[in-house]
Design a protein around this motif. Structure first.
Motif, PDB file in Angstrom:
ATOM      1  N   GLU A 217      49.954  40.264  43.757  1.00 48.05           N
ATOM      2  CA  GLU A 217      51.244  40.298  42.552  1.00 48.05           C
ATOM      3  C   GLU A 217      51.138  40.349  41.304  1.00 48.05           C
ATOM      4  O   GLU A 217      52.312  39.659  41.002  1.00 48.05           O
ATOM      5  N   LYS A 218      49.998  40.093  40.926  1.00 46.05           N
ATOM      6  CA  LYS A 218      49.704  40.379  39.532  1.00 46.05           C
ATOM      7  C   LYS A 218      49.152  41.714  38.620  1.00 46.05           C
ATOM      8  O   LYS A 218      48.387  41.921  39.465  1.00 46.05           O
ATOM      9  N   GLU A 219      49.309  41.630  37.672  1.00 43.01           N
ATOM     10  CA  GLU A 219      48.509  42.501  36.477  1.00 43.01           C
ATOM     11  C   GLU A 219      47.387  41.805  36.753  1.00 43.01           C
ATOM     12  O   GLU A 219      47.234  40.850  35.641  1.00 43.01           O
ATOM     13  N   TRP A 220      46.263  42.744  36.962  1.00 43.45           N
ATOM     14  CA  TRP A 220      44.887  41.861  36.229  1.00 43.45           C
ATOM     15  C   TRP A 220      43.734  43.247  36.168  1.00 43.45           C
ATOM     16  O   TRP A 220      44.375  44.080  36.397  1.00 43.45           O
ATOM     17  N   ALA A 221      43.264  42.342  35.597  1.00 42.42           N
ATOM     18  CA  ALA A 221      41.703  43.624  34.951  1.00 42.42           C
ATOM     19  C   ALA A 221      40.552  42.604  35.327  1.00 42.42           C
ATOM     20  O   ALA A 221      40.681  41.056  34.603  1.00 42.42           O
ATOM     21  N   TYR A 222      39.303  42.629  35.795  1.00 40.61           N
ATOM     22  CA  TYR A 222      37.946  42.178  35.375  1.00 40.61           C
ATOM     23  C   TYR A 222      38.163  42.426  33.673  1.00 40.61           C
ATOM     24  O   TYR A 222      37.745  42.968  32.991  1.00 40.61           O
ATOM     25  N   GLY A 223      37.514  40.787  33.149  1.00 48.30           N
ATOM     26  CA  GLY A 223      37.087  40.579  31.384  1.00 48.30           C
ATOM     27  C   GLY A 223      35.807  39.857  31.721  1.00 48.30           C
ATOM     28  O   GLY A 223      35.670  39.841  32.734  1.00 48.30           O
ATOM     29  N   SER A 224      35.237  39.855  29.954  1.00 47.39           N
ATOM     30  CA  SER A 224      34.044  38.470  29.993  1.00 47.39           C
ATOM     31  C   SER A 224      34.215  38.188  29.494  1.00 47.39           C
ATOM     32  O   SER A 224      35.941  38.588  28.389  1.00 47.39           O
TER      33      SER A 224
END
Lengths: 250, 90
Positions: A217-224
């Motif tokens: 239920e979150k908007e997300w993306a892998y990042g660095s």
């Protein structure tokens, strides 16, 4: 600023560097210069992160620390000293705007670790939150959290034992060795439970389960981490988290 | 000398002090939380130089007047630990 979460599940750093990253990132969050972020920690050495308000001389076994070259770093958050070995603990930091967290501090600990307790339960680990800041199994403590608050942001970091060597831990930390008058408390603090005692899932799989639980239920993306974040943290690690002034100030 | 108290459902509060007629060379430490963190020094300053025969309620008021949130312990717990220095166990 977008509310899309940045999930960082990479990067191996010294203990000092991790604490510097926490300080750099919570400041950025506080300035509104950063997306909310969940960051997992990886460390190449055995270390002890200790609580901000603890006395260095009271909490660690100096001879053992020196013989075994263990890095001891004072956190920017309160709470107790923990023992960390490479690949044997799970540590994460959450950097979140303050208005997304309960104002009640006790309640906010429960809130911010709920995803982890849920994930562990799904893996068959009977973990539960125990106020103020512990994640427990009926056999003992699985992990603990600590927080610090800025004007507009909260840092919440949690460390859990995946398969720590409890005997080594008790050699390195002075838990229970001090003269606490209440014997019952001594034995309670010594009881440590480990995730690997209750699930066959690897540490990597447990971390994946934690991420799945966190992002639902979150908007997300892998990042660095950005180069700028890493550079700022490297500077701060040298100036503060590797200094005796900070680490031994109490 | 060090005295401490494990707060029920809370954290461990430890105080180190040299004791004559007053508390001296005071260190307040433990696995508790204080927000903002810098206010630990304000608490320490209340205890530093405090008369050993201090008035409990006055001490608690003075600590409560510090603009900080104490988490896992309270001004009462500080008073309890200090009372242990004069042999009053709770």
């Amino acid at each position: 600023m977008s509310e899309k979460w940045r999930i960082i599940n990479e990067g191996e750093y010294s203990e000092a560097m991790h604490h510097a990253l926490d300080e750099v990132l919570i400041e950025k969050m506080n300035e509104g210069d950063m997306r909310p972020t969940l960051r997992f920690w990886y460390r190449p050495h055995t270390t002890i992160p200790m609580g901000r308000f603890q006395s260095y001389h009271d909490e660690v076994e100096h001879d053992y620390i020196e013989e075994n070259d263990i890095e001891v770093v004072r956190r920017i958050t309160g709470g107790g000293a923990m023992f960390s070995e490479p690949g044997k603990v799970i540590t994460y930091s959450i950097y979140i705007p303050k208005d997304q967290v309960s104002e009640n501090i006790r309640e906010s600990y429960r809130e911010l670790d709920r995803f982890a307790v849920d994930a562990l339960n799904d893996l068959g680990v009977d973990a539960e939150y125990r106020p103020l800041n512990d994640i427990e199994h009926e056999d003992g403590k699985l992990g603990g959290a600590s927080q610090t608050r800025k004007q507009d942001a909260v840092l919440h970091h949690t460390m859990m034992s995946y398969d720590l060597d409890t005997k080594k831990m008790l050699k390195a930390l002075r838990i229970g060795k001090e003269k606490v008058s209440d014997k019952a408390i001594e034995s309670a603090e010594k009881r440590v439970a480990r995730i690997s005692d209750y699930t066959k899932n690897s540490r990597e799989e447990v971390i994946e389960a934690l991420i799945d639980s966190f992002v639902s239920e979150k908007e997300w993306a892998y990042g660095s981490l950005t180069d700028e974040e890493i550079e700022a943290a490297e500077k701060l690690a040298d100036e503060k988290f590797r200094s005796e002034d900070w680490n031994k100030k109490l | 000398m060090q005295k401490s108290k494990k707060v029920e459902d809370g954290k461990l509060v430890k105080i180190n002090a040299e004791l004559g007629e007053k508390f001296e060379d005071v260190k307040v430490h433990g696995d508790f939380f204080i927000d903002p963190a810098e206010k630990l020094e304000d608490i320490r300053e209340v205890v530093e130089g405090l008369d050993i025969g201090f008035d409990r309620e006055e001490l608690i008021d003075e600590i409560d007047d510090i603009d900080a949130e104490l988490i896992g312990f309270s001004a009462e717990d500080i008073a309890d630990v200090l009372e242990k220095f004069r042999g009053e166990e709770k």
